[in-house]
Design a protein around this motif. Structure first.
Motif, PDB file in Angstrom:
ATOM      1  N   ASP A 153       0.801  -1.230   0.000  1.00 42.42           N
ATOM      2  CA  ASP A 153       0.000   0.000   0.000  1.00 42.42           C
ATOM      3  C   ASP A 153       0.834   1.281   0.000  1.00 42.42           C
ATOM      4  OD1 ASP A 153      -2.289  -1.578   0.047  1.00 42.42           O
ATOM      5  OD2 ASP A 153      -2.438  -1.515   2.228  1.00 42.42           O
ATOM      6  N   GLY A 154       1.871   1.366  -0.829  1.00 42.51           N
ATOM      7  CA  GLY A 154       2.637   2.602  -0.967  1.00 42.51           C
ATOM      8  C   GLY A 154       3.667   2.860   0.108  1.00 42.51           C
ATOM      9  N   HIS A 155       3.849   1.965   1.016  1.00 43.54           N
ATOM     10  CA  HIS A 155       4.931   2.109   1.988  1.00 43.54           C
ATOM     11  C   HIS A 155       5.747   0.824   1.987  1.00 43.54           C
ATOM     12  CE1 HIS A 155       1.848   0.168   4.567  1.00 43.54           C
ATOM     13  NE2 HIS A 155       2.885  -0.388   5.142  1.00 43.54           N
ATOM     14  N   GLU A 156       6.895   0.904   2.576  1.00 45.25           N
ATOM     15  CA  GLU A 156       7.787  -0.242   2.601  1.00 45.25           C
ATOM     16  C   GLU A 156       8.048  -0.642   4.041  1.00 45.25           C
ATOM     17  OE1 GLU A 156      12.240  -1.393   0.986  1.00 45.25           O
ATOM     18  OE2 GLU A 156      11.413   0.571   0.553  1.00 45.25           O
ATOM     19  N   SER A 157       8.119  -1.938   4.288  1.00 46.30           N
ATOM     20  CA  SER A 157       8.356  -2.458   5.630  1.00 46.30           C
ATOM     21  C   SER A 157       9.563  -3.381   5.636  1.00 46.30           C
ATOM     22  CB  SER A 157       7.138  -3.244   6.123  1.00 46.30           C
ATOM     23  OG  SER A 157       6.002  -2.424   6.169  1.00 46.30           O
ATOM     24  N   ILE A 158      10.350  -3.292   6.695  1.00 46.15           N
ATOM     25  CA  ILE A 158      11.458  -4.221   6.893  1.00 46.15           C
ATOM     26  C   ILE A 158      11.485  -4.637   8.360  1.00 46.15           C
ATOM     27  CG2 ILE A 158      12.904  -3.335   5.015  1.00 46.15           C
ATOM     28  CD1 ILE A 158      14.546  -1.829   7.110  1.00 46.15           C
ATOM     29  N   GLU A 159      12.009  -5.819   8.608  1.00 45.32           N
ATOM     30  CA  GLU A 159      12.214  -6.270   9.973  1.00 45.32           C
ATOM     31  C   GLU A 159      13.612  -5.860  10.394  1.00 45.32           C
ATOM     32  OE1 GLU A 159      11.387 -10.439  10.380  1.00 45.32           O
ATOM     33  OE2 GLU A 159       9.453 -10.228   9.388  1.00 45.32           O
ATOM     34  N   VAL A 160      13.742  -5.311  11.609  1.00 46.78           N
ATOM     35  CA  VAL A 160      15.039  -4.834  12.080  1.00 46.78           C
ATOM     36  C   VAL A 160      15.313  -5.305  13.502  1.00 46.78           C
ATOM     37  CG1 VAL A 160      15.081  -2.777  10.620  1.00 46.78           C
ATOM     38  CG2 VAL A 160      14.090  -2.634  12.882  1.00 46.78           C
ATOM     39  N   VAL A 161      16.596  -5.451  13.799  1.00 45.73           N
ATOM     40  CA  VAL A 161      17.082  -5.734  15.144  1.00 45.73           C
ATOM     41  C   VAL A 161      18.279  -4.813  15.354  1.00 45.73           C
ATOM     42  CG1 VAL A 161      18.091  -7.455  16.684  1.00 45.73           C
ATOM     43  CG2 VAL A 161      16.362  -8.156  15.021  1.00 45.73           C
ATOM     44  N   LEU A 168       8.576   2.670   6.232  1.00 48.02           N
ATOM     45  CA  LEU A 168       8.916   3.970   5.671  1.00 48.02           C
ATOM     46  C   LEU A 168       7.790   4.406   4.747  1.00 48.02           C
ATOM     47  CD1 LEU A 168      11.046   6.240   5.367  1.00 48.02           C
ATOM     48  CD2 LEU A 168      11.876   5.013   3.359  1.00 48.02           C
ATOM     49  N   HIS A 169       7.326   5.631   4.934  1.00 44.15           N
ATOM     50  CA  HIS A 169       6.273   6.211   4.108  1.00 44.15           C
ATOM     51  C   HIS A 169       6.833   7.459   3.429  1.00 44.15           C
ATOM     52  CE1 HIS A 169       3.078   3.969   6.287  1.00 44.15           C
ATOM     53  NE2 HIS A 169       3.931   4.101   7.296  1.00 44.15           N
ATOM     54  N   VAL A 170       6.570   7.597   2.135  1.00 42.67           N
ATOM     55  CA  VAL A 170       6.863   8.855   1.452  1.00 42.67           C
ATOM     56  C   VAL A 170       5.591   9.678   1.571  1.00 42.67           C
ATOM     57  CG1 VAL A 170       7.515   9.972  -0.707  1.00 42.67           C
ATOM     58  CG2 VAL A 170       8.492   7.747  -0.120  1.00 42.67           C
ATOM     59  N   ILE A 189       9.414  22.705  -5.514  1.00 41.72           N
ATOM     60  CA  ILE A 189       9.240  24.086  -5.054  1.00 41.72           C
ATOM     61  C   ILE A 189      10.358  24.900  -5.686  1.00 41.72           C
ATOM     62  CG2 ILE A 189       9.153  25.627  -3.065  1.00 41.72           C
ATOM     63  CD1 ILE A 189       8.385  23.157  -1.380  1.00 41.72           C
ATOM     64  N   ARG A 190      10.002  25.672  -6.705  1.00 42.76           N
ATOM     65  CA  ARG A 190      10.964  26.460  -7.490  1.00 42.76           C
ATOM     66  C   ARG A 190      12.070  25.556  -8.001  1.00 42.76           C
ATOM     67  NH1 ARG A 190      11.071  32.074  -4.093  1.00 42.76           N
ATOM     68  NH2 ARG A 190       8.826  32.394  -4.190  1.00 42.76           N
ATOM     69  N   GLN A 191      13.317  25.788  -7.580  1.00 42.52           N
ATOM     70  CA  GLN A 191      14.412  24.979  -8.094  1.00 42.52           C
ATOM     71  C   GLN A 191      14.775  23.836  -7.140  1.00 42.52           C
ATOM     72  OE1 GLN A 191      14.795  28.119  -6.976  1.00 42.52           O
ATOM     73  NE2 GLN A 191      16.797  28.419  -6.029  1.00 42.52           N
ATOM     74  N   PHE A 192      13.884  23.521  -6.206  1.00 42.32           N
ATOM     75  CA  PHE A 192      14.128  22.462  -5.228  1.00 42.32           C
ATOM     76  C   PHE A 192      13.048  21.387  -5.298  1.00 42.32           C
ATOM     77  CE2 PHE A 192      16.174  26.209  -3.449  1.00 42.32           C
ATOM     78  CZ  PHE A 192      17.416  25.704  -3.090  1.00 42.32           C
ATOM     79  N   MET A 193      13.433  20.192  -4.886  1.00 39.74           N
ATOM     80  CA  MET A 193      12.484  19.102  -4.695  1.00 39.74           C
ATOM     81  C   MET A 193      12.430  18.841  -3.189  1.00 39.74           C
ATOM     82  SD  MET A 193      10.358  17.202  -6.222  1.00 39.74           S
ATOM     83  CE  MET A 193      10.669  16.609  -7.839  1.00 39.74           C
ATOM     84  N   LYS A 194      11.223  18.853  -2.642  1.00 35.56           N
ATOM     85  CA  LYS A 194      11.016  18.630  -1.215  1.00 35.56           C
ATOM     86  C   LYS A 194      10.507  17.204  -1.023  1.00 35.56           C
ATOM     87  CE  LYS A 194       8.041  20.173   2.581  1.00 35.56           C
ATOM     88  NZ  LYS A 194       6.930  21.073   2.929  1.00 35.56           N
ATOM     89  N   TYR A 195      11.142  16.480  -0.108  1.00 38.01           N
ATOM     90  CA  TYR A 195      10.741  15.122   0.225  1.00 38.01           C
ATOM     91  C   TYR A 195      10.404  15.074   1.708  1.00 38.01           C
ATOM     92  CZ  TYR A 195      13.323  14.086  -4.080  1.00 38.01           C
ATOM     93  OH  TYR A 195      13.794  14.073  -5.370  1.00 38.01           O
ATOM     94  N   VAL A 196       9.209  14.582   2.025  1.00 37.87           N
ATOM     95  CA  VAL A 196       8.823  14.373   3.414  1.00 37.87           C
ATOM     96  C   VAL A 196       8.675  12.873   3.599  1.00 37.87           C
ATOM     97  CG1 VAL A 196       7.141  14.850   5.227  1.00 37.87           C
ATOM     98  CG2 VAL A 196       7.597  16.583   3.470  1.00 37.87           C
ATOM     99  N   LEU A 197       9.531  12.308   4.461  1.00 40.60           N
ATOM    100  CA  LEU A 197       9.537  10.875   4.719  1.00 40.60           C
ATOM    101  C   LEU A 197       9.236  10.625   6.184  1.00 40.60           C
ATOM    102  CD1 LEU A 197      12.784   9.983   2.759  1.00 40.60           C
ATOM    103  CD2 LEU A 197      10.451   9.758   1.960  1.00 40.60           C
ATOM    104  N   GLN A 198       8.539   9.536   6.432  1.00 39.22           N
ATOM    105  CA  GLN A 198       8.190   9.203   7.812  1.00 39.22           C
ATOM    106  C   GLN A 198       8.550   7.754   8.087  1.00 39.22           C
ATOM    107  OE1 GLN A 198       4.629  10.856   9.708  1.00 39.22           O
ATOM    108  NE2 GLN A 198       3.934   8.742   9.882  1.00 39.22           N
ATOM    109  N   LEU A 199       9.313   7.550   9.156  1.00 38.38           N
ATOM    110  CA  LEU A 199       9.707   6.218   9.601  1.00 38.38           C
ATOM    111  C   LEU A 199       8.934   5.897  10.865  1.00 38.38           C
ATOM    112  CD1 LEU A 199      11.692   3.774   9.441  1.00 38.38           C
ATOM    113  CD2 LEU A 199      13.210   5.096  10.915  1.00 38.38           C
TER     114      LEU A 199
END
Length: 120
Positions: A7-15, A82-84, A90-100
């Motif tokens: 569903d548009g996000h990625e999951s991983i198992e971590v230790v 992780l969700h994007v 925005i003008r000459q920039f690309m803005k990325y908002v990521l949520q872990l």
């Protein structure tokens, strides 16, 4: 480490490895305990394929918001997602908002939202 998309996000198992976490704490002069420092979780970003497009880019971290509900312990299995949230020009920039988000037994332990900017 198992990795899958849903569903548009990625999951991983971590230790989190106790020795690596203790080295991080020693470097930043943080008291030794079993809890993983919240910003140590940034180590997880490159493990996600969703983040790979930014890995070799010149991105600048602009903002970090951390909401910790429970301590994260070493040598315990967690599910990291992780969700994007936003990708916007925005003008000459690309803005990325990521949520872990990190979960233990379907209970959310921590949310880390970061804003990155890339000059295009």
């Amino acid at each position: 480490m198992q990795c899958y998309l849903k569903d548009g996000h990625e999951s991983i198992e971590v230790v989190f490895n106790a020795e690596e976490v203790n080295q991080y704490k020693a470097f930043f002069n943080i008291l030794i305990s079993e809890a993983v420092p919240p910003l140590y979780c940034a180590k997880l970003w490159p493990k996600f394929s969703l983040f790979q497009q930014l890995k070799n880019s010149e991105i600048v971290l602009k903002e970090t918001q951390v909401t910790q509900i429970q301590d994260i312990k070493v040598n315990v299995h967690y599910l990291a997602q992780l969700h994007v949230i936003e990708q916007k020009k925005i003008r000459q920039f690309m803005k990325y908002v990521l949520q872990l988000e990190i979960y233990k037994n379907e209970n959310k332990c921590i949310t880390i939202r970061q804003i990155f900017m890339e000059k295009i």
